[in-house]
Design an enzyme around this catalytic site. Structure first.
Site, mmCIF file in Angstrom:
data_model
loop_
_atom_site.group_PDB
_atom_site.id
_atom_site.type_symbol
_atom_site.label_atom_id
_atom_site.label_comp_id
_atom_site.label_asym_id
_atom_site.label_seq_id
_atom_site.Cartn_x
_atom_site.Cartn_y
_atom_site.Cartn_z
ATOM 1 N N ALA A 10 6.816 -16.636 -30.772
ATOM 2 C CA ALA A 10 7.146 -15.525 -31.687
ATOM 3 C C ALA A 10 6.326 -14.280 -31.346
ATOM 4 O O ALA A 10 6.419 -13.262 -32.027
ATOM 5 C CB ALA A 10 6.909 -15.942 -33.134
ATOM 6 N N LEU A 36 2.561 -18.250 -36.347
ATOM 7 C CA LEU A 36 2.802 -16.952 -37.013
ATOM 8 C C LEU A 36 1.494 -16.351 -37.516
ATOM 9 O O LEU A 36 1.296 -16.156 -38.715
ATOM 10 C CB LEU A 36 3.843 -17.062 -38.136
ATOM 11 C CG LEU A 36 5.246 -17.478 -37.716
ATOM 12 C CD1 LEU A 36 6.214 -17.415 -38.896
ATOM 13 C CD2 LEU A 36 5.777 -16.608 -36.564
ATOM 14 N N THR A 124 -4.328 -15.743 -17.234
ATOM 15 C CA THR A 124 -4.341 -14.273 -17.135
ATOM 16 C C THR A 124 -5.205 -13.808 -15.962
ATOM 17 O O THR A 124 -6.122 -14.537 -15.543
ATOM 18 C CB THR A 124 -4.901 -13.679 -18.453
ATOM 19 O OG1 THR A 124 -5.202 -12.295 -18.262
ATOM 20 C CG2 THR A 124 -6.185 -14.367 -18.917
ATOM 21 N N ASP A 125 -4.959 -12.600 -15.482
ATOM 22 C CA ASP A 125 -5.794 -12.059 -14.397
ATOM 23 C C ASP A 125 -7.224 -11.796 -14.879
ATOM 24 O O ASP A 125 -8.137 -11.638 -14.061
ATOM 25 C CB ASP A 125 -5.180 -10.780 -13.792
ATOM 26 C CG ASP A 125 -5.099 -9.595 -14.745
ATOM 27 O OD1 ASP A 125 -5.424 -9.744 -15.936
ATOM 28 O OD2 ASP A 125 -4.700 -8.501 -14.285
ATOM 29 N N GLU A 126 -7.415 -11.755 -16.206
ATOM 30 C CA GLU A 126 -8.766 -11.462 -16.729
ATOM 31 C C GLU A 126 -9.760 -12.582 -16.439
ATOM 32 O O GLU A 126 -10.968 -12.370 -16.564
ATOM 33 C CB GLU A 126 -8.710 -11.188 -18.235
ATOM 34 C CG GLU A 126 -7.895 -9.953 -18.553
ATOM 35 C CD GLU A 126 -8.199 -9.312 -19.888
ATOM 36 O OE1 GLU A 126 -9.212 -9.669 -20.520
ATOM 37 O OE2 GLU A 126 -7.418 -8.453 -20.299
ATOM 38 N N TYR A 148 -12.449 -13.442 -25.107
ATOM 39 C CA TYR A 148 -11.029 -13.747 -24.834
ATOM 40 C C TYR A 148 -10.865 -14.346 -23.445
ATOM 41 O O TYR A 148 -10.315 -15.440 -23.285
ATOM 42 C CB TYR A 148 -10.164 -12.480 -24.977
ATOM 43 C CG TYR A 148 -8.814 -12.618 -24.287
ATOM 44 C CD1 TYR A 148 -7.836 -13.466 -24.817
ATOM 45 C CD2 TYR A 148 -8.528 -11.955 -23.087
ATOM 46 C CE1 TYR A 148 -6.603 -13.627 -24.173
ATOM 47 C CE2 TYR A 148 -7.319 -12.112 -22.443
ATOM 48 C CZ TYR A 148 -6.352 -12.943 -22.986
ATOM 49 O OH TYR A 148 -5.147 -13.114 -22.349
ATOM 50 N N SER A 149 -11.351 -13.626 -22.424
ATOM 51 C CA SER A 149 -11.081 -14.103 -21.061
ATOM 52 C C SER A 149 -11.841 -15.392 -20.758
ATOM 53 O O SER A 149 -11.366 -16.234 -19.988
ATOM 54 C CB SER A 149 -11.382 -13.018 -20.026
ATOM 55 O OG SER A 149 -12.675 -12.496 -20.178
ATOM 56 N N LYS A 152 -9.715 -18.131 -22.200
ATOM 57 C CA LYS A 152 -8.557 -18.375 -21.340
ATOM 58 C C LYS A 152 -8.980 -19.117 -20.068
ATOM 59 O O LYS A 152 -8.236 -19.950 -19.549
ATOM 60 C CB LYS A 152 -7.874 -17.051 -20.967
ATOM 61 C CG LYS A 152 -7.187 -16.345 -22.115
ATOM 62 C CD LYS A 152 -6.002 -17.101 -22.691
ATOM 63 C CE LYS A 152 -4.848 -17.215 -21.734
ATOM 64 N NZ LYS A 152 -3.678 -17.896 -22.365
ATOM 65 N N LYS A 187 -2.085 -2.977 -28.542
ATOM 66 C CA LYS A 187 -2.375 -2.935 -27.109
ATOM 67 C C LYS A 187 -2.064 -1.529 -26.588
ATOM 68 O O LYS A 187 -1.270 -0.795 -27.182
ATOM 69 C CB LYS A 187 -1.534 -3.977 -26.364
ATOM 70 C CG LYS A 187 -1.591 -5.390 -26.962
ATOM 71 C CD LYS A 187 -2.846 -6.123 -26.559
ATOM 72 C CE LYS A 187 -3.075 -7.417 -27.331
ATOM 73 N NZ LYS A 187 -2.114 -8.463 -27.107
ATOM 74 N N LEU A 188 -2.667 -1.172 -25.448
ATOM 75 C CA LEU A 188 -2.648 0.223 -24.978
ATOM 76 C C LEU A 188 -1.252 0.883 -25.024
ATOM 77 O O LEU A 188 -1.081 1.912 -25.702
ATOM 78 C CB LEU A 188 -3.204 0.310 -23.553
ATOM 79 C CG LEU A 188 -3.228 1.729 -22.973
ATOM 80 C CD1 LEU A 188 -4.374 2.536 -23.552
ATOM 81 C CD2 LEU A 188 -3.349 1.694 -21.456
ATOM 82 N N PRO A 203 -6.500 6.913 -28.890
ATOM 83 C CA PRO A 203 -7.932 6.648 -28.668
ATOM 84 C C PRO A 203 -8.228 6.082 -27.281
ATOM 85 O O PRO A 203 -7.992 4.905 -27.013
ATOM 86 C CB PRO A 203 -8.259 5.615 -29.755
ATOM 87 C CG PRO A 203 -6.953 4.933 -30.045
ATOM 88 C CD PRO A 203 -5.860 5.895 -29.729
ATOM 89 N N TYR A 205 -10.659 4.757 -24.533
ATOM 90 C CA TYR A 205 -12.005 4.169 -24.445
ATOM 91 C C TYR A 205 -12.748 4.743 -23.235
ATOM 92 O O TYR A 205 -12.190 4.810 -22.125
ATOM 93 C CB TYR A 205 -11.945 2.657 -24.263
ATOM 94 C CG TYR A 205 -11.300 1.863 -25.382
ATOM 95 C CD1 TYR A 205 -11.030 2.417 -26.636
ATOM 96 C CD2 TYR A 205 -10.958 0.515 -25.185
ATOM 97 C CE1 TYR A 205 -10.442 1.670 -27.641
ATOM 98 C CE2 TYR A 205 -10.373 -0.232 -26.192
ATOM 99 C CZ TYR A 205 -10.108 0.345 -27.414
ATOM 100 O OH TYR A 205 -9.525 -0.389 -28.400
ATOM 101 N N ARG A 271 -15.200 0.169 -25.060
ATOM 102 C CA ARG A 271 -15.160 -1.255 -25.430
ATOM 103 C C ARG A 271 -16.394 -1.927 -24.829
ATOM 104 O O ARG A 271 -16.671 -1.743 -23.624
ATOM 105 C CB ARG A 271 -13.877 -1.848 -24.836
ATOM 106 C CG ARG A 271 -13.769 -3.357 -24.898
ATOM 107 C CD ARG A 271 -12.519 -3.842 -24.135
ATOM 108 N NE ARG A 271 -11.307 -3.690 -24.887
ATOM 109 C CZ ARG A 271 -10.083 -3.963 -24.407
ATOM 110 N NH1 ARG A 271 -9.920 -4.388 -23.170
ATOM 111 N NH2 ARG A 271 -9.023 -3.812 -25.152
#
Ligand code: NAD
Ligand code: DAU
Length: 333
Positions: A10, A36, A124-126, A148-149, A152, A187-188, A203, A205, A271
């Site tokens: 979702a 959700l 993810t690439d992160e 986060y990364s 992951k 997100k950006l 905004p 960063y 950030r």
């Protein structure tokens, strides 16, 4: 008939992936398991509400009995479910550890006990961290730098260990920054497009010179399906868009397209731990015969047009709890 268990379906990429599967293949069933959270929105798939091939289950990937039960029906698991926003992981990492690591473990444990054909972990690439020059290949050291990364990365390597140790048919994809319809406006790109439409500040960063590689979401979905059909078990695949841009370039593109003034740019505090540049070497996918199909500018224009045509989708989101979250973010800066 193949039954997919798509988790986090979702959300932004998950909903696009379910649409991709149901449009491309007639003989599939898709179960969408999604908790959700604030980022999940069943309306993202309202066009399939009456399609007998699609079933939505509201639930948590950390809920072992529920996951065990759904796994019995699944041939293929695609695990998108995650807390996905870096800024939120800096403010409160708890749910990232729970969902991104423990949730992936619950799914893998269930998969280990059941005979599934495939388990695709959406990484993810992160996980590689930042790189000043050159690009990461799949065998490079992982040096994640945000909660986060790091979460992951945990899931990525636990998935790999379930292939090596238990023979679970795992594949892992590491994609770069996606953009497209149904992207949550924190997100950006969706934040800046919707703020610009509303004449609100964008905004930026730090100095705005951080670099991300952008891929249209449909190309990501196509890449995942390609890995499923043509990739090897136990392998990792980088999926990049070959569109490295500074955040400033993205900002300028959006302002120009929407004919909005430069004065909407607002420089804000950086950030913490902000990765400077992500870059993927995608030779492994190219050698298999896959490349993204969308041109960056055409896909950006299509995306901006989607936000212009669907204000009810994002205006509803950008109220209530969302505003509270943003107020708190700005107070912290
Ligand atoms: P998103 O935040 O838009 O969606 C995440 C979805 O997961 C939401 O629907 C949410 O309700 C659901 N979810 C969260 N916790 C859950 C839980 N415990 N149980 C079940 N469902 C849960 O995220 P996204 O941008 O669509 O990203 C999807 C996946 O792709 C993530 O795993 C992310 O790490 C990965 N990824 C994202 C990008 C990107 O650019 N957005 C790039 C590479 C990889
Ligand atoms: O690289 C893949 C990752 O891309 C995914 O794994 C993540 O789930 C996804 O959220 C995304 O992470 P980023 O941190 O790169 O995306 P975000 O849109 O948050 O930020 C992109 C860049 O823009 C980053 O350098 C921070 C900057 N930025 C972001 C926001 C929200 C700003 O300058 N201002 C902003 O308000």
């Amino acid at each position: 008939m193949t039954t997919y268990l798509v988790t986090g379906g979702a959300g932004f990429i998950g909903s696009n992936h379910i649409r991709y599967l149901l449009n491309k293949y007639k003989d599939v069933k898709v179960i969408n398991l999604d908790k959700l959270t604030y980022a999940g929105n069943p309306e993202n798939l309202s066009d399939f509400a009456d399609d007998s091939r699609y079933r939505f289950v509201k639930g948590d990937i950390c809920d072992e009995p529920l996951v065990n039960q759904l796994m019995e029906e699944a041939d293929v698991v695609v695990n998108f479910a995650a807390e996905s926003h870096v800024d939120r992981s800096i403010g409160s990492p708890d749910d990232f550890i729970k969902t991104d690591i423990f949730g992936a473990f619950v799914l893998l444990e269930a998969a280990r006990r059941t005979h599934i054909d495939r388990f695709i972990q959406i990484s993810t690439d992160e996980v590689y961290g930042s790189i000043d020059k050159g690009s990461f290949v799949e065998t490079d050291t992982l040096m994640p730098s945000s909660p986060y990364s790091a979460s992951k990365t945990g899931a990525d390597r636990i998935a790999f260990s379930y292939f090596v140790t238990y023979g679970v048919p795992v594949q892992i994809t590491r994609c770069s920054n996606n953009f497209g319809p149904f992207h949550y406006p924190e997100k950006l790109i969706p934040l800046f497009v919707t703020n610009a439409i509303e004449d609100k500040p964008l905004p930026i960063y730090g100095d705005g010179l951080n670099v991300r590689d952008w891929i249209y979401v449909e190309d990501h979905c196509d890449g995942i399906d390609f890995v499923h059909r043509h990739g090897e078990l136990g392998e990792v695949y980088n999926l990049g868009g070959d569109n490295e841009k500074t955040n400033m370039e993205i900002t300028d593109y959006i302002l120009k397209k929407l004919e909005k003034p430069e004065t909407l740019k607002q420089y804000v505090k950086d950030r913490p731990g902000h990765d400077r540049r992500y870059s993927l070497n995608c030779e492994r996918m190219h050698a298999l015969g896959w490349k993204p199909k969308h041109d960056f500018e055409q896909a950006m224009d299509k995306t901006i047009q989607w936000y212009l045509e669907n204000p009810e989708w994002w205006q509803k989101i950008k109220s209530g709890e969302y505003l509270e979250y943003y107020k708190e973010q700005y107070e912290k800066r």
